[in-house]
Design a protein around this motif. Structure first.
Motif, mmCIF file in Angstrom:
data_model
loop_
_atom_site.group_PDB
_atom_site.id
_atom_site.type_symbol
_atom_site.label_atom_id
_atom_site.label_comp_id
_atom_site.label_asym_id
_atom_site.label_seq_id
_atom_site.Cartn_x
_atom_site.Cartn_y
_atom_site.Cartn_z
ATOM 1 N N UNK A 133 31.530 -7.607 48.038
ATOM 2 C CA UNK A 133 31.339 -8.676 46.830
ATOM 3 C C UNK A 133 30.995 -10.059 47.457
ATOM 4 N N UNK A 134 31.917 -10.604 48.404
ATOM 5 C CA UNK A 134 31.609 -11.838 48.974
ATOM 6 C C UNK A 134 30.137 -11.973 49.418
ATOM 7 N N UNK A 135 29.885 -11.013 50.259
ATOM 8 C CA UNK A 135 28.426 -11.115 50.786
ATOM 9 C C UNK A 135 27.581 -11.180 49.704
ATOM 10 N N UNK A 136 27.558 -10.455 48.892
ATOM 11 C CA UNK A 136 26.659 -10.358 47.748
ATOM 12 C C UNK A 136 26.620 -11.739 46.941
ATOM 13 N N UNK A 137 27.644 -12.446 46.710
ATOM 14 C CA UNK A 137 27.816 -13.428 46.038
ATOM 15 C C UNK A 137 27.293 -14.805 46.924
ATOM 16 N N UNK A 138 27.405 -14.747 48.415
ATOM 17 C CA UNK A 138 26.855 -15.521 49.023
ATOM 18 C C UNK A 138 25.386 -15.570 49.087
ATOM 19 N N UNK A 139 24.873 -14.316 49.404
ATOM 20 C CA UNK A 139 23.216 -14.273 49.322
ATOM 21 C C UNK A 139 22.837 -14.593 47.994
ATOM 22 N N UNK A 140 23.366 -14.353 47.031
ATOM 23 C CA UNK A 140 23.008 -14.859 45.693
ATOM 24 C C UNK A 140 22.913 -16.516 45.625
ATOM 25 N N UNK A 141 23.902 -17.175 46.291
ATOM 26 C CA UNK A 141 23.820 -18.513 46.100
ATOM 27 C C UNK A 141 22.908 -19.128 46.901
ATOM 28 N N UNK A 142 22.630 -18.140 48.070
ATOM 29 C CA UNK A 142 21.463 -18.826 49.072
ATOM 30 C C UNK A 142 20.178 -18.688 48.581
ATOM 31 N N UNK A 143 20.125 -17.471 47.969
ATOM 32 C CA UNK A 143 18.635 -17.436 47.388
ATOM 33 C C UNK A 143 18.370 -18.300 46.304
ATOM 34 N N UNK A 144 19.579 -18.679 45.366
ATOM 35 C CA UNK A 144 19.396 -19.376 44.197
ATOM 36 C C UNK A 144 19.026 -21.021 44.851
ATOM 37 N N UNK A 145 19.603 -21.475 45.933
ATOM 38 C CA UNK A 145 19.481 -22.702 46.524
ATOM 39 C C UNK A 145 18.097 -22.774 47.128
ATOM 40 N N UNK A 146 17.521 -21.742 47.667
ATOM 41 C CA UNK A 146 16.150 -21.674 48.468
ATOM 42 C C UNK A 146 15.284 -21.868 47.151
ATOM 43 N N UNK A 147 15.299 -21.079 46.178
ATOM 44 C CA UNK A 147 14.481 -20.952 44.987
ATOM 45 C C UNK A 147 14.440 -22.429 44.258
ATOM 46 N N UNK A 148 15.564 -22.910 44.070
ATOM 47 C CA UNK A 148 15.448 -24.468 43.516
ATOM 48 C C UNK A 148 14.864 -25.564 44.329
ATOM 49 N N UNK A 149 15.075 -25.366 45.800
ATOM 50 C CA UNK A 149 14.565 -26.206 46.694
ATOM 51 C C UNK A 149 13.042 -26.123 46.758
ATOM 52 N N UNK A 150 12.567 -24.924 46.892
ATOM 53 C CA UNK A 150 11.007 -24.601 46.956
ATOM 54 C C UNK A 150 10.494 -25.086 45.523
ATOM 55 N N UNK A 151 11.039 -24.828 44.622
ATOM 56 C CA UNK A 151 10.397 -25.412 43.226
ATOM 57 C C UNK A 151 10.326 -26.748 42.865
ATOM 58 N N UNK A 152 11.398 -27.370 43.466
ATOM 59 C CA UNK A 152 11.485 -28.981 43.485
ATOM 60 C C UNK A 152 10.285 -29.452 44.254
ATOM 61 N N UNK A 153 10.024 -28.780 45.688
ATOM 62 C CA UNK A 153 9.182 -29.405 46.681
ATOM 63 C C UNK A 153 7.773 -28.900 45.977
ATOM 64 N N UNK A 154 7.732 -27.850 45.244
ATOM 65 C CA UNK A 154 6.161 -27.548 44.748
ATOM 66 C C UNK A 154 5.855 -28.446 43.487
ATOM 67 N N UNK A 155 7.068 -28.842 42.738
ATOM 68 C CA UNK A 155 6.788 -29.725 41.657
ATOM 69 C C UNK A 155 6.549 -31.369 42.113
ATOM 70 N N UNK A 156 7.037 -31.467 43.277
ATOM 71 C CA UNK A 156 6.746 -32.956 43.568
ATOM 72 C C UNK A 156 5.317 -32.954 44.358
ATOM 73 N N UNK A 157 4.839 -32.011 44.688
ATOM 74 C CA UNK A 157 3.647 -31.988 45.431
ATOM 75 C C UNK A 157 2.211 -32.163 44.558
ATOM 76 N N UNK A 158 2.565 -31.783 43.209
ATOM 77 C CA UNK A 158 1.389 -31.799 42.349
ATOM 78 C C UNK A 158 1.085 -33.220 41.876
ATOM 79 N N UNK A 159 2.231 -33.963 41.727
ATOM 80 C CA UNK A 159 1.696 -35.148 40.962
ATOM 81 C C UNK A 159 1.092 -36.312 41.939
#
Length: 159
Positions: A133-159
């Motif tokens: 359970x702890x491994x699943x929570x940690x991997x979900x948090x890491x995946x969510x953080x990477x998703x948000x970081x890439x989305x911010x990076x992609x959004x800032x590159x368009x303007x």
């Protein structure tokens, strides 16, 4: 000079451990005898625990055949109550292999065979369940953080 001090300190520590090791298994006889469950049906299994038998021992009673107590700071044994044991109160006796003292504890034998049900959620999660359970929570948090970081990076590159 420093190395000789370290060697001397190590030698003193090893000597202290070596001199106290024989007393670690010195026993004063059985004590703190516990029985689980206290009331048990005919034909069921009873668990016995006792401290003070560093080299193991035996558990005897009129309600079950002799059982062996495991060695260690706290010894464990399990015994199956005889199918023909008369319902009522019984005593069990714990005797260490390296000591003549005996400790007793009382338990009750109930009539009938009892129910053979499942655990029914009476146990909590095991260490493995918690680790997965702890491994699943940690991997979900890491995946969510990477998703948000890439989305911010992609959004800032368009303007």
């Amino acid at each position: 000079m420093r190395a000789s001090r370290a060697y001397a300190a190590t030698a003193v520590a090893c000597a202290a451990v070596g001199l106290t090791a024989p007393t670690a298994f010195a026993t004063n006889g059985p004590g703190n005898v516990t029985v689980n469950p206290y009331s048990v049906h005919q034909g069921s299994t009873i668990s016995i625990a006792a401290t003070g038998c560093g080299h193991g021992g035996t558990v005897t009673s009129n309600a079950f055949p002799q059982a062996s107590l495991s060695a260690g700071s706290k010894g464990y044994a399990s015994a199956r109550i005889n199918n023909h044991a008369t319902p009522g109160h019984y005593n069990l006796a714990v005797k260490c292999n390296d000591n003549a003292m005996v400790a007793t504890h009382q338990f009750t034998v109930l009539a009938g065979r009892g129910a053979h049900g499942g655990l029914g959620g009476s146990l909590g999660p095991s260490d493995t369940d918690v680790a997965v359970g702890a491994g699943l929570v940690a991997s979900a948090a890491l995946g969510g953080a990477l998703f948000v970081a890439r989305r911010r990076h992609a959004a800032s590159g368009r303007s």
